[in-house]
Write a protein that holds these residues in place. Structure first.
Motif, PDB file in Angstrom:
ATOM      1  N   TYR A   1     100.620 -57.845  44.285  1.00  0.00           N
ATOM      2  CA  TYR A   1     100.396 -59.048  45.097  1.00  0.00           C
ATOM      3  C   TYR A   1     100.044 -60.232  44.208  1.00  0.00           C
ATOM      4  O   TYR A   1      99.184 -60.127  43.321  1.00  0.00           O
ATOM      5  N   ASP A   2     100.711 -61.352  44.447  1.00  0.00           N
ATOM      6  CA  ASP A   2     100.388 -62.599  43.741  1.00  0.00           C
ATOM      7  C   ASP A   2      99.651 -63.520  44.716  1.00  0.00           C
ATOM      8  O   ASP A   2     100.262 -64.123  45.605  1.00  0.00           O
ATOM      9  N   PRO A   3      98.316 -63.647  44.565  1.00  0.00           N
ATOM     10  CA  PRO A   3      97.541 -64.427  45.539  1.00  0.00           C
ATOM     11  C   PRO A   3      97.788 -65.929  45.443  1.00  0.00           C
ATOM     12  O   PRO A   3      97.528 -66.654  46.393  1.00  0.00           O
ATOM     13  N   LEU A   4      98.296 -66.391  44.295  1.00  0.00           N
ATOM     14  CA  LEU A   4      98.536 -67.834  44.168  1.00  0.00           C
ATOM     15  C   LEU A   4      99.780 -68.243  44.944  1.00  0.00           C
ATOM     16  O   LEU A   4      99.801 -69.280  45.618  1.00  0.00           O
ATOM     17  N   CYS A   5     100.842 -67.433  44.876  1.00  0.00           N
ATOM     18  CA  CYS A   5     102.079 -67.754  45.609  1.00  0.00           C
ATOM     19  C   CYS A   5     102.094 -67.087  46.983  1.00  0.00           C
ATOM     20  O   CYS A   5     102.997 -67.369  47.777  1.00  0.00           O
ATOM     21  N   HIS A   6     101.149 -66.179  47.233  1.00  0.00           N
ATOM     22  CA  HIS A   6     101.140 -65.388  48.467  1.00  0.00           C
ATOM     23  C   HIS A   6     102.495 -64.660  48.624  1.00  0.00           C
ATOM     24  O   HIS A   6     103.139 -64.702  49.665  1.00  0.00           O
ATOM     25  N   ARG A   7     102.904 -64.025  47.524  1.00  0.00           N
ATOM     26  CA  ARG A   7     104.161 -63.269  47.505  1.00  0.00           C
ATOM     27  C   ARG A   7     103.899 -61.898  46.882  1.00  0.00           C
ATOM     28  O   ARG A   7     102.862 -61.700  46.256  1.00  0.00           O
ATOM     29  N   VAL A   8     104.882 -61.017  47.019  1.00  0.00           N
ATOM     30  CA  VAL A   8     104.741 -59.695  46.399  1.00  0.00           C
ATOM     31  C   VAL A   8     105.874 -59.457  45.410  1.00  0.00           C
ATOM     32  O   VAL A   8     106.945 -60.063  45.515  1.00  0.00           O
ATOM     33  N   HIS A   9     105.610 -58.593  44.441  1.00  0.00           N
ATOM     34  CA  HIS A   9     106.635 -58.151  43.495  1.00  0.00           C
ATOM     35  C   HIS A   9     106.837 -56.656  43.741  1.00  0.00           C
ATOM     36  O   HIS A   9     105.857 -55.897  43.731  1.00  0.00           O
ATOM     37  N   HIS A  10     108.097 -56.254  43.927  1.00  0.00           N
ATOM     38  CA  HIS A  10     108.364 -54.836  44.133  1.00  0.00           C
ATOM     39  C   HIS A  10     108.218 -54.127  42.792  1.00  0.00           C
ATOM     40  O   HIS A  10     108.938 -54.438  41.849  1.00  0.00           O
ATOM     41  N   VAL A  11     107.271 -53.207  42.675  1.00  0.00           N
ATOM     42  CA  VAL A  11     107.070 -52.559  41.377  1.00  0.00           C
ATOM     43  C   VAL A  11     107.511 -51.097  41.372  1.00  0.00           C
ATOM     44  O   VAL A  11     107.502 -50.467  40.315  1.00  0.00           O
ATOM     45  N   GLY A  12     107.906 -50.553  42.516  1.00  0.00           N
ATOM     46  CA  GLY A  12     108.397 -49.181  42.493  1.00  0.00           C
ATOM     47  C   GLY A  12     108.578 -48.607  43.883  1.00  0.00           C
ATOM     48  O   GLY A  12     108.125 -49.189  44.870  1.00  0.00           O
ATOM     49  N   PRO A  13     109.241 -47.442  43.956  1.00  0.00           N
ATOM     50  CA  PRO A  13     109.441 -46.786  45.261  1.00  0.00           C
ATOM     51  C   PRO A  13     108.127 -46.191  45.740  1.00  0.00           C
ATOM     52  O   PRO A  13     107.180 -46.039  44.957  1.00  0.00           O
ATOM     53  N   PRO A  14     108.060 -45.835  47.024  1.00  0.00           N
ATOM     54  CA  PRO A  14     106.814 -45.205  47.499  1.00  0.00           C
ATOM     55  C   PRO A  14     106.636 -43.850  46.811  1.00  0.00           C
ATOM     56  O   PRO A  14     107.620 -43.199  46.471  1.00  0.00           O
ATOM     57  N   VAL A  15     105.395 -43.478  46.564  1.00  0.00           N
ATOM     58  CA  VAL A  15     105.154 -42.151  45.988  1.00  0.00           C
ATOM     59  C   VAL A  15     105.173 -41.123  47.118  1.00  0.00           C
ATOM     60  O   VAL A  15     104.965 -41.473  48.289  1.00  0.00           O
ATOM     61  N   ASP A  16     105.447 -39.872  46.758  1.00  0.00           N
ATOM     62  CA  ASP A  16     105.478 -38.802  47.769  1.00  0.00           C
ATOM     63  C   ASP A  16     104.174 -38.762  48.537  1.00  0.00           C
ATOM     64  O   ASP A  16     103.101 -38.903  47.961  1.00  0.00           O
ATOM     65  N   GLY A  17     104.291 -38.591  49.831  1.00  0.00           N
ATOM     66  CA  GLY A  17     103.084 -38.447  50.653  1.00  0.00           C
ATOM     67  C   GLY A  17     102.401 -39.758  50.978  1.00  0.00           C
ATOM     68  O   GLY A  17     101.254 -39.752  51.426  1.00  0.00           O
ATOM     69  N   THR A  18     103.073 -40.902  50.726  1.00  0.00           N
ATOM     70  CA  THR A  18     102.470 -42.193  51.093  1.00  0.00           C
ATOM     71  C   THR A  18     102.191 -42.202  52.591  1.00  0.00           C
ATOM     72  O   THR A  18     103.096 -41.986  53.392  1.00  0.00           O
ATOM     73  N   PRO A  19     100.947 -42.460  52.995  1.00  0.00           N
ATOM     74  CA  PRO A  19     100.657 -42.449  54.439  1.00  0.00           C
ATOM     75  C   PRO A  19     101.212 -43.694  55.123  1.00  0.00           C
ATOM     76  O   PRO A  19     101.498 -44.698  54.452  1.00  0.00           O
ATOM     77  N   PRO A  20     101.366 -43.682  56.438  1.00  0.00           N
ATOM     78  CA  PRO A  20     101.784 -44.890  57.160  1.00  0.00           C
ATOM     79  C   PRO A  20     100.752 -46.002  56.945  1.00  0.00           C
ATOM     80  O   PRO A  20      99.601 -45.734  56.646  1.00  0.00           O
ATOM     81  N   GLY A  21     101.204 -47.233  57.108  1.00  0.00           N
ATOM     82  CA  GLY A  21     100.298 -48.367  56.904  1.00  0.00           C
ATOM     83  C   GLY A  21     100.291 -48.767  55.435  1.00  0.00           C
ATOM     84  O   GLY A  21     101.200 -48.431  54.677  1.00  0.00           O
ATOM     85  N   VAL A  22      99.238 -49.476  55.040  1.00  0.00           N
ATOM     86  CA  VAL A  22      99.173 -49.933  53.653  1.00  0.00           C
ATOM     87  C   VAL A  22      97.919 -49.396  52.980  1.00  0.00           C
ATOM     88  O   VAL A  22      96.869 -49.259  53.615  1.00  0.00           O
ATOM     89  N   THR A  23      98.073 -49.065  51.701  1.00  0.00           N
ATOM     90  CA  THR A  23      96.922 -48.686  50.889  1.00  0.00           C
ATOM     91  C   THR A  23      96.810 -49.725  49.785  1.00  0.00           C
ATOM     92  O   THR A  23      97.722 -49.865  48.969  1.00  0.00           O
ATOM     93  N   ALA A  24      95.724 -50.486  49.792  1.00  0.00           N
ATOM     94  CA  ALA A  24      95.523 -51.537  48.782  1.00  0.00           C
ATOM     95  C   ALA A  24      94.650 -50.966  47.679  1.00  0.00           C
ATOM     96  O   ALA A  24      93.550 -50.465  47.941  1.00  0.00           O
ATOM     97  N   ALA A  25      95.160 -51.017  46.448  1.00  0.00           N
ATOM     98  CA  ALA A  25      94.419 -50.499  45.289  1.00  0.00           C
ATOM     99  C   ALA A  25      93.948 -51.677  44.446  1.00  0.00           C
ATOM    100  O   ALA A  25      94.766 -52.474  43.981  1.00  0.00           O
ATOM    101  N   LEU A  26      92.641 -51.793  44.256  1.00  0.00           N
ATOM    102  CA  LEU A  26      92.066 -52.959  43.587  1.00  0.00           C
ATOM    103  C   LEU A  26      91.611 -52.599  42.170  1.00  0.00           C
ATOM    104  O   LEU A  26      90.902 -51.608  41.974  1.00  0.00           O
ATOM    105  N   SER A  27      92.039 -53.401  41.216  1.00  0.00           N
ATOM    106  CA  SER A  27      91.576 -53.238  39.837  1.00  0.00           C
ATOM    107  C   SER A  27      91.248 -54.632  39.301  1.00  0.00           C
ATOM    108  O   SER A  27      91.392 -55.616  40.035  1.00  0.00           O
ATOM    109  N   VAL A  28      90.818 -54.717  38.043  1.00  0.00           N
ATOM    110  CA  VAL A  28      90.438 -56.047  37.529  1.00  0.00           C
ATOM    111  C   VAL A  28      91.125 -56.341  36.202  1.00  0.00           C
ATOM    112  O   VAL A  28      91.418 -55.434  35.434  1.00  0.00           O
ATOM    113  N   THR A  29      91.367 -57.606  35.963  1.00  0.00           N
ATOM    114  CA  THR A  29      91.716 -58.085  34.624  1.00  0.00           C
ATOM    115  C   THR A  29      90.423 -58.671  34.056  1.00  0.00           C
ATOM    116  O   THR A  29      90.028 -59.795  34.380  1.00  0.00           O
TER     117      THR A  29
END
Ligand SMILES: Cc1cc2nc3c(=O)[nH]c(=O)nc-3n(C[C@H](O)[C@H](O)[C@H](O)COP(=O)(O)O)c2cc1C
Length: 377
Positions: free
Chosen positions: A103-131
């Motif tokens: 997610y790019d919060p400045l442009c409010h856009r997303v970049h596709h970085v890969g296919p879903p992993v096996d067993g991805t649940p319905p809905g969205v899972t947001a994973a937060l890390s830091v720079t």
């Protein structure tokens, strides 16, 4: 490529000890890019069809930059440096096709970085890390507790936005075991049940509340009314993980001291007397305005012998709870500002207990917008 997400090279235990010491940070260093360089071209987030989780609004209400300079967000951040990066693992039932997106919060856009992993649940899972570099650029060796607190605030912002959108069954993981991601929020797609009753939404902020949230600029004078202070403490206690942190509020005259929620949670009580705010101001990187704040909500705990997972968990949870408490304060018409940089802030020892057990982890300065409010004694 340099990995700015890693823990400090000396380890988090040593980093926290140093952040708590009186040592001052050196001059600022470059903050680097304000957004992670996600691979692939940016793409807009489509409008949500019926029955789909509206990711565009979810992110707009929680993480999207909201002023033309792109620096301010619906979440607060130490030094407004916004170090949190968010990857979205999208399952079925969302306004984006399943897959992994940065997610790019400045442009409010997303970049596709890969296919879903096996067993991805319905809905969205947001994973937060830091720079880390963004926060390190200004706070130097004091950055790590702030990075964790910031992540807790962003986690709470996502949860609140999800709840505003009607998602009540969210799952928040901030167990402190992993360095990357630091926190995960899973939000299910709409379940099609009838709209919530007014009673179910009574405690919820509105979308406008989330977008309007700002930290009140200092000073923050004025003792909050008793009911409002009780509500802020109750929110923090509910959001804090039982036993991990303890919560209290330092208040000034006419009866200066520390207040806490009585065990049944319906009343406030004094449990220590004496003016604590000037000492708190000295501990909070010498921010003099703090000594005149109407009240100061304090999260305490994280003993000197806490291990890495405990340090992460306590700070993530403190940021999460203070974020929710800030929204409660603003909804009660209070002025409120988080304060996260603490040196030598051994509150337990200052109150005569064993040293090293009860450190200030995070705080929310509170005031009234009008000087002549009633007092909570
Ligand atoms: C973890 C954390 C620590 C903070 N520490 C301080 C602080 O020590 N002093 C202060 O004046 N503001 C502090 N703030 C408030 C930020 O400066 C503020 O959130 C930022 O400037 C963005 O403004 P906004 O909250 O109005 O969007 C802190 C915020 C966070 C999330």
């Amino acid at each position: 490529m340099e990995d700015h997400r890693e823990d400090p090279p000396t380890g988090l235990v040593a980093a926290l000890a140093r952040a708590r010491s009186p040592e001052r940070p050196g001059p600022d260093t470059p903050a680097g890019a304000t957004v992670r360089a996600w691979a692939g071209p940016p793409r807009p987030i489509p409008e949500a069809g019926p029955g789909r989780l509206d990711l565009r609004t979810l992110l707009r209400l929680s993480l999207a930059a909201s002023d033309p300079s792109g620096r301010l967000r619906p979440t607060p951040s130490a030094g407004a440096l916004h170090p949190v990066d968010t990857e979205l693992v999208v399952g079925t039932g969302c306004s984006l096709p399943p897959g992994r997106y940065g997610y790019d919060p400045l442009c409010h856009r997303v970049h596709h970085v890969g296919p879903p992993v096996d067993g991805t649940p319905p809905g969205v899972t947001a994973a937060l890390s830091v720079t880390a570099q963004r926060t390190v650029s200004h706070y130097g060796h004091r950055a790590w507790p702030l990075l964790l607190l910031d992540t807790g605030h962003a986690t709470a912002a996502l949860l609140l936005a999800a709840r505003v959108l009607g998602a009540d069954q969210c799952d928040v993981r901030m167990d402190g075991r992993a360095e990357n991601p630091l926190a995960v929020v899973r939000i299910p797609p709409p379940d099609g049940r009838s709209p919530r009753s007014p009673a179910e939404t009574a405690d919820l902020p509105t979308p406008a509340d989330l977008l309007a949230r700002r930290s009140t600029p200092p000073p923050l004078p004025g003792l909050p009314p008793r009911d409002a202070l009780r509500a802020v403490l109750a929110t923090a206690e509910r959001a804090g993980e039982g036993g991990l942190l303890r919560w209290c509020a330092a208040v000034g005259p006419p009866r200066p001291g520390l207040m806490e929620l009585a065990p049944e949670g319906t009343a406030l009580r004094h449990y220590a007397s004496g003016e604590a705010r000037p000492t708190l101001a000295a501990w909070a990187a010498g921010q003099a305005w703090f000594a005149d704040a109407g009240a100061v909500l304090l999260a305490r705990g994280c003993p000197t012998d806490a291990d890495t997972a405990h340090i992460r968990r306590a700070h993530l949870r403190a940021g999460f709870a203070v974020h929710l408490a800030q929204l409660t304060a603003l909804r009660h018409g209070l002025a409120a500002r988080p304060v996260g940089s603490w040196q030598q802030a051994d509150l337990g020892a200052a109150l005569g207990a064993a040293p090293g057990r009860d450190w200030v982890v995070h705080a929310l300065a509170l005031g009234t917008r009008h000087a002549d409010e009633e007092n909570p004694t």
